[in-house]
Design a protein around this motif. Structure first.
Motif, mmCIF file in Angstrom:
data_model
loop_
_atom_site.group_PDB
_atom_site.id
_atom_site.type_symbol
_atom_site.label_atom_id
_atom_site.label_comp_id
_atom_site.label_asym_id
_atom_site.label_seq_id
_atom_site.Cartn_x
_atom_site.Cartn_y
_atom_site.Cartn_z
ATOM 1 N N THR A 1 44.988 26.011 45.745
ATOM 2 C CA THR A 1 44.865 27.458 45.930
ATOM 3 C C THR A 1 44.110 28.011 44.731
ATOM 4 O O THR A 1 44.641 28.029 43.614
ATOM 5 C CB THR A 1 46.248 28.125 46.039
ATOM 6 O OG1 THR A 1 46.942 27.560 47.150
ATOM 7 C CG2 THR A 1 46.117 29.635 46.220
ATOM 8 N N VAL A 2 42.872 28.422 44.942
ATOM 9 C CA VAL A 2 41.962 28.730 43.836
ATOM 10 C C VAL A 2 41.659 30.219 43.757
ATOM 11 O O VAL A 2 41.305 30.857 44.752
ATOM 12 C CB VAL A 2 40.645 27.932 43.976
ATOM 13 C CG1 VAL A 2 39.642 28.346 42.897
ATOM 14 C CG2 VAL A 2 40.916 26.430 43.908
ATOM 15 N N TYR A 3 41.793 30.749 42.551
ATOM 16 C CA TYR A 3 41.351 32.102 42.240
ATOM 17 C C TYR A 3 40.248 32.007 41.189
ATOM 18 O O TYR A 3 40.507 31.639 40.042
ATOM 19 C CB TYR A 3 42.508 32.954 41.688
ATOM 20 C CG TYR A 3 43.542 33.332 42.708
ATOM 21 C CD1 TYR A 3 43.482 34.572 43.347
ATOM 22 C CD2 TYR A 3 44.571 32.466 43.042
ATOM 23 C CE1 TYR A 3 44.433 34.928 44.299
ATOM 24 C CE2 TYR A 3 45.528 32.807 43.985
ATOM 25 C CZ TYR A 3 45.444 34.045 44.617
ATOM 26 O OH TYR A 3 46.384 34.400 45.559
ATOM 27 N N GLY A 4 39.026 32.301 41.611
ATOM 28 C CA GLY A 4 37.922 32.378 40.661
ATOM 29 C C GLY A 4 37.741 33.814 40.210
ATOM 30 O O GLY A 4 38.289 34.740 40.818
ATOM 31 N N THR A 5 37.006 34.002 39.132
ATOM 32 C CA THR A 5 36.753 35.358 38.654
ATOM 33 C C THR A 5 35.262 35.563 38.380
ATOM 34 O O THR A 5 34.508 34.610 38.124
ATOM 35 C CB THR A 5 37.539 35.681 37.364
ATOM 36 O OG1 THR A 5 36.912 35.043 36.241
ATOM 37 C CG2 THR A 5 38.996 35.258 37.476
ATOM 38 N N SER A 6 34.889 36.825 38.429
ATOM 39 C CA SER A 6 33.523 37.237 38.115
ATOM 40 C C SER A 6 33.577 38.655 37.590
ATOM 41 O O SER A 6 34.453 39.432 38.002
ATOM 42 C CB SER A 6 32.634 37.176 39.365
ATOM 43 O OG SER A 6 31.384 37.795 39.123
ATOM 44 N N ARG A 7 32.675 39.011 36.707
ATOM 45 C CA ARG A 7 32.671 40.385 36.197
ATOM 46 C C ARG A 7 32.306 41.385 37.285
ATOM 47 O O ARG A 7 32.783 42.515 37.282
ATOM 48 C CB ARG A 7 31.700 40.506 35.015
ATOM 49 C CG ARG A 7 32.261 39.979 33.713
ATOM 50 C CD ARG A 7 31.279 40.125 32.579
ATOM 51 N NE ARG A 7 30.090 39.310 32.774
ATOM 52 C CZ ARG A 7 29.093 39.215 31.918
ATOM 53 N NH1 ARG A 7 29.127 39.899 30.794
ATOM 54 N NH2 ARG A 7 28.049 38.443 32.166
ATOM 55 N N ASN A 8 31.448 40.963 38.216
ATOM 56 C CA ASN A 8 31.007 41.885 39.264
ATOM 57 C C ASN A 8 30.957 41.187 40.627
ATOM 58 O O ASN A 8 29.888 40.998 41.202
ATOM 59 C CB ASN A 8 29.617 42.447 38.927
ATOM 60 C CG ASN A 8 29.597 43.226 37.632
ATOM 61 O OD1 ASN A 8 30.177 44.300 37.530
ATOM 62 N ND2 ASN A 8 28.922 42.681 36.622
ATOM 63 N N PRO A 9 32.119 40.818 41.177
ATOM 64 C CA PRO A 9 32.110 40.105 42.456
ATOM 65 C C PRO A 9 31.591 40.946 43.610
ATOM 66 O O PRO A 9 31.110 40.412 44.610
ATOM 67 C CB PRO A 9 33.593 39.743 42.667
ATOM 68 C CG PRO A 9 34.344 40.749 41.867
ATOM 69 C CD PRO A 9 33.480 41.039 40.672
ATOM 70 N N GLU A 10 31.678 42.281 43.465
ATOM 71 C CA GLU A 10 31.208 43.154 44.540
ATOM 72 C C GLU A 10 29.703 43.056 44.750
ATOM 73 O O GLU A 10 29.179 43.417 45.807
ATOM 74 C CB GLU A 10 31.596 44.614 44.252
ATOM 75 C CG GLU A 10 30.951 45.223 43.015
ATOM 76 C CD GLU A 10 31.677 44.886 41.720
ATOM 77 O OE1 GLU A 10 31.236 45.361 40.658
ATOM 78 O OE2 GLU A 10 32.673 44.147 41.770
ATOM 79 N N LYS A 11 28.985 42.530 43.764
ATOM 80 C CA LYS A 11 27.536 42.377 43.876
ATOM 81 C C LYS A 11 27.143 41.048 44.510
ATOM 82 O O LYS A 11 25.968 40.780 44.722
ATOM 83 C CB LYS A 11 26.887 42.492 42.499
ATOM 84 C CG LYS A 11 27.047 43.862 41.852
ATOM 85 C CD LYS A 11 26.354 43.914 40.496
ATOM 86 C CE LYS A 11 26.507 45.291 39.855
ATOM 87 N NZ LYS A 11 25.840 45.355 38.524
ATOM 88 N N LEU A 12 28.133 40.213 44.794
ATOM 89 C CA LEU A 12 27.869 38.881 45.327
ATOM 90 C C LEU A 12 28.205 38.827 46.811
ATOM 91 O O LEU A 12 29.190 39.420 47.248
ATOM 92 C CB LEU A 12 28.699 37.840 44.580
ATOM 93 C CG LEU A 12 28.497 37.799 43.062
ATOM 94 C CD1 LEU A 12 29.566 36.930 42.413
ATOM 95 C CD2 LEU A 12 27.113 37.273 42.717
ATOM 96 N N PRO A 13 27.411 38.127 47.618
ATOM 97 C CA PRO A 13 27.711 38.000 49.053
ATOM 98 C C PRO A 13 28.967 37.178 49.285
ATOM 99 O O PRO A 13 29.024 35.994 48.935
ATOM 100 C CB PRO A 13 26.465 37.305 49.618
ATOM 101 C CG PRO A 13 25.823 36.630 48.449
ATOM 102 C CD PRO A 13 26.160 37.454 47.242
ATOM 103 N N SER A 14 30.002 37.791 49.854
ATOM 104 C CA SER A 14 31.309 37.144 49.988
ATOM 105 C C SER A 14 31.266 35.900 50.870
ATOM 106 O O SER A 14 32.067 34.986 50.699
ATOM 107 C CB SER A 14 32.334 38.132 50.542
ATOM 108 O OG SER A 14 31.908 38.632 51.806
#
Length: 269
Positions: free
Chosen positions: A28-41
């Motif tokens: 069960t993986v939780y990755g992080t990003s500073r701006n995930p909203e800018k990335l295509p889900s």
């Protein structure tokens, strides 16, 4: 029961490779990003959370939400980091501080947030992604080497401090891997009048060529999973080309002047 894994910097490069690999393995993986909203889900088949590792409030909030939802956090992988190059003399102080904020203080923010969770569940594993560059001072990468070396050393201290709580601390020190780090690292401004300009450009060309010709980060992802499954973990793992790993050995056994000469020859200085 699937292990719950939190990985910082999970949207590209090494972090993305690790997130993808572990998800495919059933974690069960939780990755992080500073701006995930800018990335295509649709490009990510794991959860990608918004996080600035330099913000302790954001860190505590995310760890709390994962703990509330999953009931535990089994593995923390501190992968988020920034590259920085330039002569030490001519690297702006504010950029040095930014590099330490992300590469050193950021991981400490995550560690401090997950340790209470891991103590409560009486188990846990923290993997810090450092660098082979953290074992030695490299020309025009001195600040980067310093940030990664600091994280490697504090991990050794932490491993002894949390041993009684059944919590492990490990470092993975990658060599060069084919990621987009060369396009995202900070480069100190280099006017033609700088006494370092010619050598700096030469070293930068060599470094960028090494990254472009390096292997894929899947090798690191496999090492991460091997460490998670291991019952007899080491504190230090080095992953990369033979000569990158062997350089750490050479630094230990060769006289300082000889090792310095090897580096000068490698970078054509």
């Amino acid at each position: 029961m699937s292990k719950v894994v939190l990985i910082t910097g999970g949207s590209s490069g090494i972090g993305r490779a690790v997130c993808t690999y572990l998800t495919d393995k059933g974690y069960t993986v939780y990755g992080t990003s500073r701006n995930p909203e800018k990335l295509p889900s649709e490009k990510f088949h794991y959860t990608l959370e918004r996080l600035d590792v330099t913000d302790p409030g954001q860190v505590q909030d995310l760890v709390g939400r994962i703990k509330e939802k999953e009931g535990r956090i089994d593995v923390l992988i501190n992968n988020a980091g920034v590259g920085i190059t330039g002569p030490v003399e001519e690297t702006p102080r504010e950029e040095i501080e930014k590099a330490f904020d992300t590469n050193f203080y950021g991981p400490l923010n995550l560690i401090n947030a997950v340790l209470p969770v891991m103590r409560e569940q009486k188990s846990g594993l923290i993997i810090n992604i450092t660098s082979i560059a953290g074992y030695m001072g490299l020309p025009y990468r001195g600040i980067y080497s310093a940030t990664k070396g600091a994280l490697s050393l504090v991990s050794e201290s932490l491993q002894m401090e949390v041993h009684e709580f059944n919590i492990d601390i490990c470092n993975i020190a990658p060599g060069d891997f084919n990621t987009d780090i060369a396009n995202r690292r900070y480069h100190a401004p280099m006017p033609a009048s700088s006494p370092y300009s010619q050598n700096y450009e030469q070293v930068l060309d060599i470094v960028n060529k090494q990254v472009a010709e390096a292997g894929e980060p899947l090798k690191i992802a496999k090492t991460v999973e091997k460490i998670i499954r291991s019952k007899n973990r080491k504190i230090h793992y080095k992953v990369g080309a033979f000569m990158e790993k062997f350089s750490v050995v050479l630094k230990k056994i060769l006289p300082d002047k000889v090792f310095k000469k090897l580096l000068l020859n490698h970078y054509k200085l």
